[in-house]
Design a protein around this motif. Structure first.
Motif, PDB file in Angstrom:
ATOM      1  N   LEU A   1     127.408 131.218 162.195  1.00 30.18           N
ATOM      2  CA  LEU A   1     128.258 130.454 163.179  1.00 30.18           C
ATOM      3  C   LEU A   1     129.874 131.517 163.482  1.00 30.18           C
TER       4      LEU A   1
ATOM      5  N   ASN B   1     133.520 123.902 159.688  1.00 28.04           N
ATOM      6  CA  ASN B   1     132.396 124.883 159.108  1.00 28.04           C
ATOM      7  C   ASN B   1     133.379 125.026 157.949  1.00 28.04           C
TER       8      ASN B   1
ATOM      9  N   ILE C   1     129.627 128.913 168.368  1.00 24.37           N
ATOM     10  CA  ILE C   1     129.960 130.420 167.345  1.00 24.37           C
ATOM     11  C   ILE C   1     131.339 130.898 167.364  1.00 24.37           C
TER      12      ILE C   1
END
Length: 778
Positions: A552, A283, A605
């Motif tokens: 996330l 991410n 997450i």
């Protein structure tokens, strides 16, 4: 324990020893008070020094002199030394009146009197501000940034090298908020003292203490100071302020108000790598933020001298902050078993904070060796924030809009009693008690703005109570100083979330402290000290509130987090009056880190939450050196740290052993008696601490100060972080997750400052408080 301390308070005050006070005023041949001079108290038999000090603004005073007869010697560069005999046999408090110094013939040689910036006293670093270039630095933070042994980052967070965040006192009063330091100007300050290993007298939550002493108002008159600072960076900012002090007979009043409007433009590249057994998620976020902050800072103080020995005071502080921040993030999510997703996140954050502090204090100076101090505080702190978040999945053409409302309402009651006396004419005793209570009603609500449905709501309550008692003994020994004490603190914390108890904890600890100091000569002294300390989790670390980052990642507290207990051993050397060397060892049990872990419900997450590691050990070295010449004054600081830590990562233990170091130098050059230039440089090497790796950073700042109209008008220009190299990039590795950040903050700026003093303004703020430790946990 409480009965024992109360017994000490009312019984031992009568056991005192004979001591004397001496004061006076020093002027030049034009009847103007000397700005800077030194006074030494000497034995009449051989003129050996009993005690000495540097003084400013013409006034000097010595208390608690244990002699019947002595010599006083007054010295100042460019003037003839004055010596007088003093006899206390008939009276134990003497005012020698006004001493006029006579000029020396210097054959047209211009001398700019330069004071040594610091000296080591019993293991503590004492930094002179008044009479040095530090007094012209700007505000108090500017003076702290240029002080040896201290590091102040771009967010004005203060750390003591090798010790972390200190407890800060202004005239024996623990400060409540960083904004209180911003409101003070550097020319308000007399001195700064750094205690790297404070005794049991101080809260066990402080690994270090910074004591700031301001200048006294000595004459009956009204003093006024106005100032303005303008910052020119990516976005321009301004700070304006006024200070008014008034002394009439036995009443002293102070008003301090400042208004700050700061704007900036900041960039950040952040990343997370979440490794699962069957896939990995990367991410990456590239964000630009535009914060705008308005702060009103008001401080009122009223002090009444009831008698020569009794003083009562009232203080009120109000700090109001409103911050609006727009941010725009470009997010790329790469999941190895599901391809790449591109997203855009827009946030509008609005935060309003109001802090009210009411303080009532009483001081009873029983005699020259005994005193009683009582302080009571009531504090109300309200924090309300809203965050409007719009997330657009560009790849899948999906949108999500959320509104998060977060409210906290803290109430703090605190009080402390401190008593000092001398037992059996040979043992100085300090003892006291403190109690505090903190309550908070918090509420967080998240709403889906597209469907108008509630995502979640959390109502939490915090009830935290701390009681403490201490005593500190200092026997009077001829060859060395010994100081020993014990402090006991008891903590009772209850936290509930949505009416369900998540923490009900009570614990108590003893905190011993010992200091041994030996002065071998005027040029060599050695101090060995030990102290046990505690670092309690902040209320944010304990709270179950959720801070939403994106789809996330989020952060939340951990009610099960344990306090950190540390054992600290220090060895300090004061050499040649201008060199200080400090060795330190620290052992921490249940050290805390803010970790990134997989969410229990959805491992895709990332949840940021504090966790404990079993132990951490540190070796530290700090060296400070001062050079004072005719026109140049320089300080040099060098230090190193070596950690011994083990961190779990990817089913293994990472051994953290990498050494790190820093170098800092502050240099001031006097062009004339009114104008000086300065250059300050700080370098931090790359380092590893707990689970975090920090990249190296540095900062070079330069400036010029000048004054007009007998130093009533002061003008300064400063360029901060010229090469924009002070940002700290970092990376965490814990469990199965790597997280990091590469910031580019708005730290390079040019500041133009102007300040005008009416009627020879002197700072008269004498802040007192009993609730600093509690406020630091908010």
């Amino acid at each position: 324990m409480h009965r024992y301390l109360l017994f000490l308070l009312f019984t031992f005050q009568t056991l005192t020893s004979h001591s004397s006070n001496l004061r006076g005023k020093v002027i030049n041949d034009q009847a103007i008070s000397l700005e800077y001079f030194t006074v030494a108290i000497l034995l009449p038999q051989d003129s050996s020094i009993i005690i000495g000090g540097a003084f400013v603004d013409g006034y000097f005073e010595f208390e608690d002199l244990k002699v019947d007869q002595c010599l006083i010697q007054i010295s100042c560069v460019g003037y003839q030394t004055v010596t007088q005999n003093i006899d206390f046999s008939a009276i134990n408090s003497i005012d020698i009146g006004t001493i006029q110094m006579k000029n020396l013939e210097l054959n047209e040689i211009t001398v700019f009197a330069k004071r040594p910036t610091f000296r080591q006293v019993e293991g503590r670093l004492l930094i002179d501000v008044k009479g040095t270039a530090l007094s012209e630095a700007g505000d108090l933070f500017d003076a702290l940034k240029r002080s040896p042994g201290l590091v102040v980052d771009n967010n004005n967070n203060i750390t003591v090298s090798g010790k972390g965040t200190p407890i800060v006192f202004i005239n024996n009063r623990e400060i409540q908020n960083k904004a209180e330091i911003e409101a003070l100007q550097s020319d308000d300050i007399m001195s700064i003292e750094i205690d790297r290993n404070p005794s049991a007298e101080y809260s066990a939550s402080g690994n270090a203490v910074v004591r700031i002493k301001t200048r006294k108002i000595t004459n009956d008159k009204i003093n006024l100071q106005i100032y303005n600072q303008n910052y020119f960076a990516r976005k321009n900012s301004t700070l304006n302020g006024v200070q008014l002090n008034n002394k009439i007979n036995k009443t002293t009043a102070s008003i301090n108000y400042s208004y700050k409007y700061f704007k900036s433009k900041n960039f950040e590249d952040a990343y997370e790598i979440n490794t699962q057994s069957e896939y990995t998620i990367a991410n990456n976020n590239s964000t630009v933020r535009f914060p705008k902050t308005k702060t009103h800072n008001l401080f009122l103080s009223l002090n009444q001298e009831i008698t020569a020995k009794n003083n009562i005071g009232f203080q009120y502080s109000y700090i109001s902050t409103n911050q609006k921040q727009d941010s725009d993030s470009k997010q790329t999510i790469n999941k190895t078993n599901n391809g790449v997703t591109n997203r855009n996140i827009l946030k509008l954050r609005d935060v309003a904070k109001d802090l009210h502090i009411y303080n009532l204090n009483y001081q009873y100076d029983i005699d020259s060796t005994s005193s009683l101090s009582v302080i009571g505080d009531y504090t109300r702190y309200v924090n309300h924030s809203t965050e409007d978040i719009g997330e657009k999945n560009i790849t899948n053409n999906l949108s999500l809009k959320s509104l998060i409302d977060n409210q906290n309402d803290y109430t703090i009651y605190s009080g402390k009693i401190d008593f000092k006396t001398c037992l059996l004419q040979s043992i100085n005793l300090q003892t006291g008690v403190k109690a505090s209570k903190v309550t908070n009603n918090g509420k967080v609500t998240s709403v889906n703005q597209i469907t108008t449905t509630e995502n979640y709501q959390i109502n939490d309550k915090i009830d935290d109570r701390i009681s403490a008692a201490y005593f500190n003994l200092e026997p009077k020994l001829n060859n060395f100083k010994l100081e020993a004490g014990f402090r006991y603190e008891y903590t009772d914390t209850k936290i509930s979330s949505n009416e369900k108890t998540v923490l009900d904890s009570t614990y108590g600890h003893w905190f011993p402290s010992v200091l041994i100091n030996k002065e071998f000569s005027d040029y060599v002294n050695v101090t060995l000290s030990y102290a046990k300390k505690i670092d309690r989790p902040s209320f944010n670390e304990l709270s179950t509130d959720i801070t939403y980052f994106d789809a996330l990642s989020y952060s939340t507290g951990n009610p099960k987090i344990k306090p950190t207990i540390s054992h600290n051993l220090d060895l300090s050397f004061g050499l040649f009056k201008n060199l200080s060397v400090n060795f330190a060892y620290s052992y921490e049990k249940n050290a805390r880190i803010l970790s990134a872990v997989s969410d229990n419900a959805n491992p895709d997450i990332v949840k940021y939450t504090p966790v404990n590691i079993s132990q951490a050990e540190y070796l530290n070295l700090n060296i400070d050196y001062n050079y004072s010449g005719k026109n140049l004054n320089s300080t040099f600081s060098f230090g190193g740290k070596k950690p011994f830590i083990e961190i779990p990562y990817m089913d293994e233990l990472r051994k953290i052993r990498n050494s790190s170091w820093y170098f800092q130098t502050n240099n001031d050059y006097s062009i004339t008696s009114r104008t000086s230039i300065f250059a300050n440089y700080l370098y931090n090497s790359s380092s590893k601490d707990l689970m975090t790796h920090f990249e190296s950073s540095s900062k070079l700042s330069v400036g010029v100060n000048t004054s007009f109209f007998s130093k009533k008008l002061n003008i300064a220009i400063m360029a901060n972080d010229i090469f924009n190299t002070s940002d700290n990039s970092w990376e965490d590795r814990y469990g199965n997750i790597v997280a990091g950040s590469i910031p580019d903050q708005d730290n390079s700026w040019i500041r133009f400052s102007i300040k005008y003093n009416f009627n020879n303004f002197k700072g008269g703020l004498k802040k007192k408080s009993a609730s600093e430790s509690e406020l630091n946990r908010l």
